[in-house]
Design a protein around this motif. Sequence first.
Motif, short mmCIF file in Angstrom:
data_model
loop_
_atom_site.label_atom_id
_atom_site.label_comp_id
_atom_site.label_asym_id
_atom_site.label_seq_id
_atom_site.Cartn_x
_atom_site.Cartn_y
_atom_site.Cartn_z
N ASN A 8 -102.74 2.33 11.19
CA ASN A 8 -101.72 2.75 10.90
C ASN A 8 -100.83 3.72 12.06
N ARG A 60 -102.79 -16.82 8.98
CA ARG A 60 -103.21 -15.79 8.03
C ARG A 60 -104.57 -15.99 7.17
N GLU A 95 -106.72 -3.32 10.78
CA GLU A 95 -105.32 -2.88 11.15
C GLU A 95 -105.13 -1.40 11.40
N TYR A 100 -110.57 -9.67 5.13
CA TYR A 100 -110.40 -8.57 4.04
C TYR A 100 -111.27 -9.06 2.84
N SER A 122 -100.63 -6.98 5.67
CA SER A 122 -99.27 -6.89 6.22
C SER A 122 -98.35 -8.19 6.17
N VAL A 123 -98.46 -8.63 4.62
CA VAL A 123 -97.54 -9.72 4.31
C VAL A 123 -96.78 -9.60 2.79
N SER A 124 -96.02 -9.97 2.31
CA SER A 124 -95.80 -9.74 1.08
C SER A 124 -96.70 -10.47 0.05
N LYS A 156 -93.40 4.64 12.89
CA LYS A 156 -92.47 3.57 13.14
C LYS A 156 -92.28 3.17 14.75
N ASN A 198 -101.61 -6.89 17.73
CA ASN A 198 -103.15 -7.09 17.21
C ASN A 198 -103.68 -8.40 17.83
N THR A 242 -101.06 -5.89 1.22
CA THR A 242 -100.87 -4.65 2.01
C THR A 242 -101.93 -4.69 3.12
N LYS A 284 -107.37 -13.77 8.36
CA LYS A 284 -106.94 -12.25 7.84
C LYS A 284 -107.43 -12.26 6.52
#
Lengths: 207, 207
Positions: free
Chosen positions: B180, A13, B178, A20, A42-44, B183, B189, A39, A16
């Motif tokens: 979008n 991670r 990333e 960003y 794409s993790v919490s 679903k 990736n 966001t 990534k």
Amino acid sequence: MLKKTISDATIKRLPKYYGYLKVLEDEGVEKVSSSSIATAVSVSASQVRQDFFGFESNGQQGYGYDVKKLKATLASILGVDKPHSMIIIGAGHIGGALAGHKGFAQEGFQLKALFDINVAQESIHGIPVYNISTLNDFLKENKVDIAVIATTKDSAQEVANTLVKGGVESIWNFAQIEINVPKNVVVENISMLESLLVLSYKASNKI
Amino acid sequence: MLKKTISDATIKRLPKYYGYLKVLEDEGVEKVSSSSIATAVSVSASQVRQDFFGFESNGQQGYGYDVKKLKATLASILGVDKPHSMIIIGAGHIGGALAGHKGFAQEGFQLKALFDINVAQESIHGIPVYNISTLNDFLKENKVDIAVIATTKDSAQEVANTLVKGGVESIWNFAQIEINVPKNVVVENISMLESLLVLSYKASNKI
């Protein structure tokens, strides 16, 4: 900076997050929340806070992380706060594509040369291509931090042996085969086909 | 075959197992032990047994796995027991290198065309290159299982939108951003730079 043991999943991670933060810095953004980072990657948000826990540039509640500081911390952790010299063995499709990748130089990965058994062109994307027979001497005369193996399966181990003998301690392996190296040498394997098979799996199983 | 939930880590190992079983089959080997597989793939034998638990071709104690059956099971799980049509958007370094990758066709990934905003060559490695403006019509007339995005960051989302509108449900994304998608669309990736940064991290921290 607080040194800590980082899991494989976290390590994957970090680039990534770093990517960003570079975007944010380029856009002149000074502060960022863990949820914005979450966001983008794409993790919490709690995963982000957990990954960054213990960093000097730790975020403050309701205030967020300082973009410049956090990016500098990540650059240092990832080892891209200093330049790395790099060579590529194998000037075929993959080797050639890597030589043309603009993102590497931006992060301080300085590509010095390509080597091939068959020198079809003197240079690729401005990088000189040398005969593989000269690799030994090149390694004696030049400090190489990272070597990329982009050869066929059959040649990969022999190339790795030459690299290790020549003092290279980091190998990025694109050959579709595991290579054996001494413990002081770090290898990162990357396989296009394996990535495509993961996609195929996900598509077949709709996950 | 027993369907089971498979973790991300296991999914990433499946192509490695599959690759090793192909080598064994090519060599005419009929049986293989979990410890041999473990050594080849650099995991523990118990991990291998756990990953394969519930497979029809489950190994027998002191006997090992049937290579042909296990390979067939993995091919089915990975979705490579049937062919997939594929296109590549972006005929630059990466797109061109992928078009030259021999391993894809061997696994039934049939590359039909490349698309680019700038058609510099009529074909790359025998695969036709079309103008991106024709992508819409191509998708109407041809079933495309997998689309590869090998464009710049800036174009990736727009290309993804066109692909999704055209019915593509699997995207292999080489753009460093990333995308979008709805679903029902699967995205895998892959980033060269991220992989290189992982190597740099490991080299800097000697893990």
